[in-house]
Design an enzyme around this catalytic site. Structure first.
Site, short mmCIF file in Angstrom:
data_model
loop_
_atom_site.label_atom_id
_atom_site.label_comp_id
_atom_site.label_asym_id
_atom_site.label_seq_id
_atom_site.Cartn_x
_atom_site.Cartn_y
_atom_site.Cartn_z
N GLU A 1 -3.09 -4.86 -2.96
CA GLU A 1 -3.29 -5.68 -4.24
C GLU A 1 -3.13 -4.78 -5.46
OE1 GLU A 1 -4.89 -5.12 -1.26
OE2 GLU A 1 -5.96 -6.78 -0.70
N ASN B 140 -1.43 8.51 0.84
CA ASN B 140 -0.90 10.01 0.54
C ASN B 140 -1.68 10.73 1.51
OD1 ASN B 140 -1.98 12.62 -1.32
ND2 ASN B 140 -0.36 11.32 -2.70
N VAL B 141 -1.25 12.04 1.59
CA VAL B 141 -1.67 13.07 2.64
C VAL B 141 -3.11 13.48 2.15
CG1 VAL B 141 -0.91 15.19 1.51
CG2 VAL B 141 -1.40 15.17 3.60
N ALA B 142 -3.52 13.21 1.01
CA ALA B 142 -4.84 13.39 0.39
C ALA B 142 -5.47 11.87 0.38
CB ALA B 142 -5.03 13.99 -0.94
N TYR B 143 -6.02 11.50 1.50
CA TYR B 143 -6.18 10.19 1.92
C TYR B 143 -6.70 9.14 0.78
CZ TYR B 143 -5.28 11.57 6.63
OH TYR B 143 -4.79 12.18 7.87
N CYS C 155 -10.70 -3.56 -4.17
CA CYS C 155 -9.84 -4.43 -4.48
C CYS C 155 -10.31 -5.92 -5.00
CB CYS C 155 -8.78 -4.73 -3.47
SG CYS C 155 -7.52 -3.42 -3.43
N ASN D 270 1.00 -1.34 0.05
CA ASN D 270 0.16 -0.10 0.01
C ASN D 270 0.95 1.24 -0.11
OD1 ASN D 270 0.61 -0.86 2.70
ND2 ASN D 270 -1.20 0.10 3.52
N VAL D 271 0.27 2.14 -0.57
CA VAL D 271 1.14 3.44 -0.88
C VAL D 271 0.13 4.54 -0.33
CG1 VAL D 271 2.53 4.91 -2.55
CG2 VAL D 271 2.59 2.64 -2.68
N CYS E 144 -10.28 -4.99 0.21
CA CYS E 144 -11.42 -4.14 0.09
C CYS E 144 -12.40 -4.49 -0.85
CB CYS E 144 -11.05 -2.69 0.38
SG CYS E 144 -10.15 -2.21 -1.11
N1 THU Z 1 -5.36 -1.82 2.60
C1 THU Z 1 -4.68 -2.64 1.77
O1 THU Z 1 -3.61 -2.30 0.88
N2 THU Z 1 -5.25 -3.77 1.38
C2 THU Z 1 -6.23 -4.28 2.02
O2 THU Z 1 -6.65 -5.48 1.69
C3 THU Z 1 -6.84 -3.63 3.23
C4 THU Z 1 -6.51 -2.31 3.20
C5 THU Z 1 -4.37 -0.68 2.97
C6 THU Z 1 -5.32 0.68 2.50
C7 THU Z 1 -4.64 1.63 3.58
O3 THU Z 1 -3.35 2.09 3.11
C8 THU Z 1 -4.61 0.71 4.72
O4 THU Z 1 -4.42 -0.40 4.55
C9 THU Z 1 -5.63 0.98 5.84
O5 THU Z 1 -6.91 0.94 5.23
#
Ligand code: THU
Length: 136
Positions: free
Chosen positions: A54, A44-47, A88, A41-42, A85
């Protein structure tokens, strides 16, 4: 069979950029072409601009020239395996058959495996865009 993928997902999890949630996620997929692609996961300050692990693994697969997901693993440091989520799930389903296994794992060793069809029943697909008499 998923151990190698879980290890790859955990390795890339360490590179996650998650300063806002402090929730690092790693994903690894094996393509039908036989290669492993990873993502984290990457944020950003703009959530809302952040991307999930994934999505990163899928982007890496496509950028590498592979086409379809044979299996995928996701891992986080959580009390229970974290499911992809909703967005994804749809992204995975774009590139995976319904019987493809999604393995969710925790860094303490718990795993939960479900198929793409179980995670996203009744999914939207191209067939839903069919219009009687043809699209206009
Ligand atoms: N996140 C993922 O990268 N994959 C998931 O399956 C669940 C959530 C990340 C998104 C965000 O950066 C952080 O987890 C909290 O939601």
């Amino acid at each position: 069979m998923s151990d190698k993928l879980i290890d790859a997902a955990n390795a890339v999890r360490a590179r996650a950029y998650a300063p806002y949630s402090d929730f690092q996620v790693g994903a690894a997929l094996r393509s039908v072409e036989g290669h492993v692609h990873v993502g984290c996961n990457v944020e950003n300050v703009a959530y809302p601009e952040g991307t999930c692990a994934e999505a990163g693994a899928i982007a890496a697969m496509i950028a590498a020239g592979d086409t379809r997901i044979a299996e995928i693993a996701v891992i986080a440091n959580a009390s229970a395996p974290v499911p992809p989520c909703g967005g994804c799930r749809q992204k995975i389903a774009e590139f995976a058959a319904g019987d493809v296994v999604v393995t969710m794992a925790t860094t303490s060793g718990a795993t939960l495996s479900m198929t793409v069809a179980q995670l996203l029943p009744g999914r939207f697909d191209a067939g839903h865009m069919d219009v009687a008499g043809g699209a206009t």
